[in-house]
Design a protein around this motif. Structure first.
Motif, PDB file in Angstrom:
ATOM      1  N   LYS A 281       0.849  -1.197   0.000  1.00  0.00           N
ATOM      2  CA  LYS A 281       0.000   0.000   0.000  1.00  0.00           C
ATOM      3  C   LYS A 281       0.888   1.253   0.000  1.00  0.00           C
TER       4      LYS A 281
ATOM      5  N   LEU B 267      -6.612   0.956  -2.221  1.00  0.00           N
ATOM      6  CA  LEU B 267      -6.360   0.506  -3.591  1.00  0.00           C
ATOM      7  C   LEU B 267      -5.122   1.138  -4.212  1.00  0.00           C
TER       8      LEU B 267
ATOM      9  N   LEU C 145      -1.403   1.482  -4.655  1.00  0.00           N
ATOM     10  CA  LEU C 145      -0.271   0.599  -4.401  1.00  0.00           C
ATOM     11  C   LEU C 145       1.010   1.159  -5.001  1.00  0.00           C
TER      12      LEU C 145
ATOM     13  N   SER D  81      -4.485  -4.541  -7.919  1.00  0.00           N
ATOM     14  CA  SER D  81      -5.396  -3.504  -7.420  1.00  0.00           C
ATOM     15  C   SER D  81      -6.833  -3.760  -7.895  1.00  0.00           C
TER      16      SER D  81
END
Length: 187
Positions: free
Chosen positions: A6, A44, A46, A101
């Motif tokens: 993340k 979401l 990344l 993702s």
């Protein structure tokens, strides 16, 4: 060694630098940036870290957006920007970030995602032209690059009702979305 994780607040400067290299300093003037209001979704967004110094070699981000569908507002995502350090391109970092993702977005219940990008790149992930579904961005866009990915049920329903579907920045009022602990999740 490549590690996918993340994005953190500490990554912001490195990501901005990659975005300037990848898209130029005038990138924020593009139509899709009008949809990127506030912060990207942390669950979401990344990064791919490379080397022993764990530097950011690639990044993907998502923002929640609204799709006006008659009197309803549908929750959706806009994918991007996706950027890979030019020295690392061709090694699959971008594709890995997109696949992972989107898998996480699916698990979180997001059933509609839009992107402006090269069709041949995004087609393997289920993206198709957005124009037949009535989606309209708030500014100019090359239509062949404007794409949508959704569950078969939602895409069939959208195709069955021909209408314009303006895409707008997130208002927080779309039905089918929960705000859990400050994090947005599709319901």
């Amino acid at each position: 060694m490549i590690v996918i994780e993340k994005e953190t607040a500490a990554d912001a400067a490195a990501i901005e630098s990659l975005l300037d290299i990848g898209f130029g300093p005038d990138r924020t003037g593009k139509t899709v940036y009008q949809l990127r209001v506030g912060q990207p979704l942390p669950e979401l967004s990344l990064v791919a870290r490379t080397g022993f110094d764990a530097r950011v070699g690639a990044s993907i981000r998502y923002w929640p957006i609204d799709v006006k569908d008659g009197r309803k507002t549908l929750p959706a995502l806009v994918l991007g920007p996706l950027v890979v350090d030019p020295e690392l391109q061709g090694k699959g970092l971008g594709r890995t970030l997109v696949a992972r993702s989107l898998e996480e977005a699916d698990q979180d219940g997001w059933n509609l995602c839009l992107v402006v990008g090269e069709p041949s790149y995004y087609e393997p992930y289920g993206f198709i032209p957005a124009e037949p579904y009535g989606f309209e961005l708030p500014g100019p866009v090359e239509q062949r690059r404007f794409q949508v990915r959704g569950t078969p049920e939602i895409l069939e329903a959208l195709l069955a009702t021909k209408r314009k579907r303006p895409v707008r920045p997130w208002s927080g009022k779309a039905s089918g979305v929960e705000n859990i602990g400050g994090t947005i999740h599709a319901a």
